[in-house]
Design an enzyme around this catalytic site. Structure first.
Site, short mmCIF file in Angstrom:
data_model
loop_
_atom_site.label_atom_id
_atom_site.label_comp_id
_atom_site.label_asym_id
_atom_site.label_seq_id
_atom_site.Cartn_x
_atom_site.Cartn_y
_atom_site.Cartn_z
N ARG A 13 29.22 5.45 -0.42
CA ARG A 13 29.26 4.08 -0.25
C ARG A 13 29.26 3.60 1.25
O ARG A 13 29.65 4.48 2.21
CB ARG A 13 30.37 3.52 -1.24
CG ARG A 13 31.71 4.04 -0.59
CD ARG A 13 32.66 3.87 -1.94
NE ARG A 13 33.94 4.52 -1.60
CZ ARG A 13 35.16 4.08 -1.03
NH1 ARG A 13 35.14 2.78 -0.50
NH2 ARG A 13 36.08 4.83 -0.88
N TYR A 168 45.62 4.58 12.54
CA TYR A 168 44.13 4.58 12.57
C TYR A 168 43.56 4.33 13.90
O TYR A 168 42.54 5.02 14.48
CB TYR A 168 43.67 3.25 11.82
CG TYR A 168 42.09 3.19 11.52
CD1 TYR A 168 41.39 3.97 10.56
CD2 TYR A 168 41.56 2.17 12.34
CE1 TYR A 168 40.13 3.69 10.59
CE2 TYR A 168 40.01 2.04 12.23
CZ TYR A 168 39.34 2.93 11.14
OH TYR A 168 38.07 2.65 11.05
N ILE A 201 32.64 -4.37 9.83
CA ILE A 201 31.48 -4.37 9.06
C ILE A 201 32.16 -4.58 7.57
O ILE A 201 33.14 -3.84 7.24
CB ILE A 201 31.19 -2.67 9.23
CG1 ILE A 201 31.07 -2.56 10.67
CG2 ILE A 201 29.91 -2.51 8.47
CD1 ILE A 201 29.96 -3.12 11.50
#
Ligand code: NAP
Length: 264
Positions: A13, A168, A201
């Site tokens: 995905r 992250y 995004i």
């Protein structure tokens, strides 16, 4: 003509799937990995099977494998699949990545989350690249001219502080150095190594913070005032995959609507 082959991690995905479809349209055959578990923790490869079917309809041979990029045995199985199915790998795309399960302030964040995010986003791609790079060096000996390339999907978080997901940011900063290291090491074999660095995004990863980013984008956080799409990122990988950037290596391609520009 032998078709080129790409391995793409996390292509069930989002950005990885868009990259897979772009490469299929460009004539690549594909090995894609995924890591689905449903809400009860049971293996669920429906999305990966659907992605593989869509890629096949686009004209590419496609093999898919559940492989946790953080696990050495799974990385080896992915590369073995490419060897057995196609006997070659012309392009590796390290796309698979995760956000922390919960955004937690830097002063409270856990070691467990740090270890998991670093394992998937940095250690996994680093050692998968090592594995594929060794194979590419062998391929280079057999064919002095064939194009061989590696693309790492990084993030604007490599240079942007988000104190609620420090692990992250650290992982993506590491991907930046990983790109430089492998580009330097592999240049003697003419293996180009790139980082494609997405901004904001629209994918499942950002679904939980969609309203926050809607507002930030409307307020102008990016000079180009829109969400990026997986296809925006895939187009950059496509440019690399078709050799448009072959005198560049170690390069970061920002796909971020101009987010990286310092402004007054
Ligand atoms: P996504 O929609 O959440 O998809 C993530 C993909 O990675 C899925 O295919 C997932 O597989 C796979 N994956 C997750 N954990 C894995 C593991 N341990 N081993 C192998 N595969 C695993 O994410 P995305 O937004 O497309 O992100 C793709 C890459 O772009 C990531 O590296 C991310 O950090 C980076 N990025 C995203 C954004 C953004 O705004 N979305 C911005 C900058 C950078 P399953 O479907 O099987 O779970």
């Amino acid at each position: 003509m032998t078709r080129p082959v790409a391995i793409i991690t996390g292509a069930s995905r989002g950005i990885g799937k868009a990259i897979a479809l772009e490469l299929a349209a460009l004539g690549y055959d594909l090995v894609i990995s995924h890591f689905d578990f449903d809400s009860t923790g049971q293996p669920d490869d429906a999305a990966a099977k659907a992605a593989a079917a869509e890629i096949s309809r686009a004209g590419a041979a496609c093999r898919e494998l559940r492989a946790d990029v953080s696990k050495a045995a799974d990385r080896a199985a992915l590369v073995d699949l490419a060897r057995q199915a196609f006997g070659r790998c012309d392009l590796l795309v390290n796309n698979a990545g995760i956000a922390p399960q919960r955004r937690v302030d830097l002063l409270e964040a856990t070691e467990e989350s740090f270890d998991r995010v670093l394992a998937v986003n940095l250690k996994g791609p680093y050692f998968l690249t090592q594995l594929v790079a060794r194979w590419m060096v062998e391929q280079r000996r057999q064919d002095p001219r064939g194009p061989l390339r590696i693309v790492n999907v990084g993030s604007i978080s490599a240079f942007t502080s988000s104190p609620a997901r420090g692990e992250y940011c650290i992982s993506k900063a590491g991907v930046g150095m990983m790109t430089a290291l492998f580009a330097d090491r592999l240049a003697e074999c003419t293996i180009g190594v790139f980082e494609v660095r997405p901004g904001i995004i629209a994918t499942d990863m950002t679904a939980a913070v969609r309203e926050k980013y809607d507002r930030l984008i409307a307020e102008g956080i990016t000079p180009l005032k829109r969400w990026g799409t997986p296809q925006d990122v895939a187009a950059a990988v496509g440019a690399i995959a078709t050799g448009k950037l072959d005198f560049s290596t170690g390069q970061v391609i920002n796909v971020d609507g101009g987010f990286q520009i310092r402004r007054l």
